[in-house]
Write an enzyme that holds these catalytic residues in place. Sequence first.
Site, PDB file in Angstrom:
ATOM      1  N   ASP A   2       0.870  -1.173   0.000  1.00  0.00           N
ATOM      2  CA  ASP A   2       0.000   0.000   0.000  1.00  0.00           C
ATOM      3  C   ASP A   2       0.914   1.233   0.000  1.00  0.00           C
ATOM      4  O   ASP A   2       2.104   1.134   0.323  1.00  0.00           O
ATOM      5  CB  ASP A   2      -0.854  -0.065   1.285  1.00  0.00           C
ATOM      6  CG  ASP A   2      -1.662   1.181   1.528  1.00  0.00           C
ATOM      7  OD1 ASP A   2      -2.495   1.521   0.660  1.00  0.00           O
ATOM      8  OD2 ASP A   2      -1.451   1.826   2.575  1.00  0.00           O
ATOM      9  N   ILE A   3       0.348   2.387  -0.323  1.00  0.00           N
ATOM     10  CA  ILE A   3       1.181   3.594  -0.400  1.00  0.00           C
ATOM     11  C   ILE A   3       0.931   4.563   0.767  1.00  0.00           C
ATOM     12  O   ILE A   3       1.765   4.673   1.672  1.00  0.00           O
ATOM     13  CB  ILE A   3       0.969   4.334  -1.740  1.00  0.00           C
ATOM     14  CG1 ILE A   3       1.453   3.448  -2.911  1.00  0.00           C
ATOM     15  CG2 ILE A   3       1.702   5.669  -1.763  1.00  0.00           C
ATOM     16  CD1 ILE A   3       1.217   4.047  -4.292  1.00  0.00           C
ATOM     17  N   ASP A   4      -0.232   5.209   0.774  1.00  0.00           N
ATOM     18  CA  ASP A   4      -0.483   6.238   1.810  1.00  0.00           C
ATOM     19  C   ASP A   4      -0.656   5.596   3.194  1.00  0.00           C
ATOM     20  O   ASP A   4      -1.503   4.715   3.353  1.00  0.00           O
ATOM     21  CB  ASP A   4      -1.734   7.045   1.443  1.00  0.00           C
ATOM     22  CG  ASP A   4      -1.480   7.950   0.244  1.00  0.00           C
ATOM     23  OD1 ASP A   4      -1.750   7.517  -0.883  1.00  0.00           O
ATOM     24  OD2 ASP A   4      -0.986   9.073   0.441  1.00  0.00           O
TER      25      ASP A   4
ATOM     26  N   ASP B 144      -2.255  -0.155   5.748  1.00  0.00           N
ATOM     27  CA  ASP B 144      -2.537   0.565   7.011  1.00  0.00           C
ATOM     28  C   ASP B 144      -4.015   0.826   7.266  1.00  0.00           C
ATOM     29  O   ASP B 144      -4.360   1.443   8.284  1.00  0.00           O
ATOM     30  CB  ASP B 144      -1.812   1.925   6.984  1.00  0.00           C
ATOM     31  CG  ASP B 144      -2.523   2.880   6.022  1.00  0.00           C
ATOM     32  OD1 ASP B 144      -2.972   3.958   6.465  1.00  0.00           O
ATOM     33  OD2 ASP B 144      -2.645   2.522   4.850  1.00  0.00           O
TER      34      ASP B 144
HETATM   35  O1  LIG Z   1      -4.593   2.853  -0.473  1.00  0.00           O
HETATM   36  P1  LIG Z   1      -3.646   3.966  -0.113  1.00  0.00           P
HETATM   37  O2  LIG Z   1      -2.417   4.048  -0.951  1.00  0.00           O
HETATM   38  O3  LIG Z   1      -3.339   4.007   1.365  1.00  0.00           O
HETATM   39  O4  LIG Z   1      -4.471   5.322  -0.418  1.00  0.00           O
HETATM   40  C1  LIG Z   1      -5.566   5.613   0.460  1.00  0.00           C
HETATM   41  C2  LIG Z   1      -5.962   7.046   0.212  1.00  0.00           C
HETATM   42  O5  LIG Z   1      -4.781   7.841   0.437  1.00  0.00           O
HETATM   43  C3  LIG Z   1      -4.930   9.252   0.277  1.00  0.00           C
HETATM   44  O6  LIG Z   1      -5.713   9.773   1.338  1.00  0.00           O
HETATM   45  C4  LIG Z   1      -5.076   9.550   2.602  1.00  0.00           C
HETATM   46  O7  LIG Z   1      -3.747  10.150   2.599  1.00  0.00           O
HETATM   47  C5  LIG Z   1      -3.749  11.592   2.469  1.00  0.00           C
HETATM   48  C6  LIG Z   1      -2.297  12.033   2.352  1.00  0.00           C
HETATM   49  O8  LIG Z   1      -1.539  11.528   3.428  1.00  0.00           O
HETATM   50  C7  LIG Z   1      -4.491  12.202   3.672  1.00  0.00           C
HETATM   51  O9  LIG Z   1      -4.496  13.617   3.572  1.00  0.00           O
HETATM   52  C8  LIG Z   1      -5.931  11.670   3.704  1.00  0.00           C
HETATM   53  O10 LIG Z   1      -6.596  12.128   4.880  1.00  0.00           O
HETATM   54  C9  LIG Z   1      -5.910  10.135   3.757  1.00  0.00           C
HETATM   55  O11 LIG Z   1      -7.256   9.616   3.621  1.00  0.00           O
HETATM   56  C10 LIG Z   1      -5.538   9.592  -1.092  1.00  0.00           C
HETATM   57  O12 LIG Z   1      -5.840  10.975  -1.120  1.00  0.00           O
HETATM   58  C11 LIG Z   1      -6.768   8.764  -1.406  1.00  0.00           C
HETATM   59  O13 LIG Z   1      -7.137   8.985  -2.754  1.00  0.00           O
HETATM   60  C12 LIG Z   1      -6.471   7.287  -1.214  1.00  0.00           C
HETATM   61  O14 LIG Z   1      -7.617   6.473  -1.473  1.00  0.00           O
HETATM   62 MG   LIG Z   2      -2.954   3.245   3.059  1.00  0.00          MG
END
Ligand SMILES: O=P(O)(O)OC[C@H]1O[C@H](O[C@H]2O[C@H](CO)[C@@H](O)[C@H](O)[C@H]2O)[C@H](O)[C@@H](O)[C@@H]1O
Ligand SMILES: [Mg+2]
Length: 264
Positions: free
Chosen positions: A37-39, A215
Site C-alpha cells: 500500500d502507499i499512503d 494501514d
Molecule cells: O490505499 P492507499 O495508498 O493508502 O491510499 C488511500 C488514500 O490515500 C490518500 O488519502 C489519505 O492520505 C492523504 C495524504 O496523506 C491524507 O491527507 C488523507 O486524509 C488520507 O485519507 C488519497 O488521497 C486517497 O485517494 C487514497 O484512497
Molecule cells: Mg494506506
Amino acid sequence: MTYKEQPEQGEAEPAPPNEPALTALSLYPQEWALFLDIDGTLLDLAETPEAIAVPPSLPFALQALSRQLGGALALVTGRAVAFVDPLFAPFHFPVAGLHGAERRDAAGRLRRALIPPAFQEMKRVIAEEAKAWPGVLVEDKGAAVAVHYRLAPEREADVAEAMQRYLQEAGPDWILQHGKLVVEICPAHASKGHAVEAFLSEAPFAGRRPLAIGDDVTDETMFAVANRLGGQSVRIGTPSGKTLARASIPSPARLREILAALAK
Ligand SMILES: O=P(O)(O)OC[C@H]1O[C@H](O[C@H]2O[C@H](CO)[C@@H](O)[C@H](O)[C@H]2O)[C@H](O)[C@@H](O)[C@@H]1O
Ligand SMILES: [Mg+2]
C-alpha cells in the site's frame, strides 16, 4: 506536480529487520511476492492528498527489492495509477490503483476503469456542493472521487450523508469506500484482494507466497488473500478496529528502514 523530498531521519545505518514476516523476503527471495500500500504505509500521512513527501531514496530501495524478488513487487493503492508513477520515478512498478479498480501488470498492460459521462457530471456536482464546507477537499481520481474532511473533521456527518446520497444516484456499478478521514465513491469491482489475486495469476508473481502490507480498512481484503494463500499480512500502525493482519510495524518510517535494509 513536484513532491517535497523528505530525507530519512539521520544517517545511521537502518536497524536490521526484526519483523519475521519481512526477514523471510531476504531469506527466501525466490518464494515471496510483495504487495505494498502507499499512503500510510510507504508514505507518512499528510494534511492533504497532495502534501505527501516521498523520501528520495525510497524509489531506489523499492527497485532494488523488486530486483531481488525477480520483479514480484507491486503497489496496491487507492490512488489513481496515473498519480503513482511520478511518486516513484524513474521506475514504473506493477500497480493496482483505485483500490484495485484499475491495474497495470508487470508486462505494462493497463486495465482502466470506465468513467461514464454521468459520473463525470456527478463529480462536478460534488465539487460544487463541497464549496459550502470550508476545509473539505474533493479529490477527482478519474473513475473514483474522494471527499476528504481531515481539515474539517466537524464535517464528517455532512460528507457521509452527501456521499451516500450521491451513491444512490450513481447506481449499482459504484460503491462507497471509507478510509482515513475520507469517503470515496469507487467502481463496484474495486478490491485490493482481487487485485492481489490477479497479480498472483501472472508472471513474475505466480507461484509465490504473498506478503501484503497496508494501514487501512481497504487493505483488509488483501490481508485476507495473503493469509488464505499461506503468505503474510502486516498492518502499519495501530488499527482503529479489528484487523486480519497477523503482524504489525509501528510506522511508515520503520517500514522504510526495514525495506532499505533488505534492499542492501
Ligand atoms: O490505499 P492507499 O495508498 O493508502 O491510499 C488511500 C488514500 O490515500 C490518500 O488519502 C489519505 O492520505 C492523504 C495524504 O496523506 C491524507 O491527507 C488523507 O486524509 C488520507 O485519507 C488519497 O488521497 C486517497 O485517494 C487514497 O484512497
Ligand atoms: Mg494506506
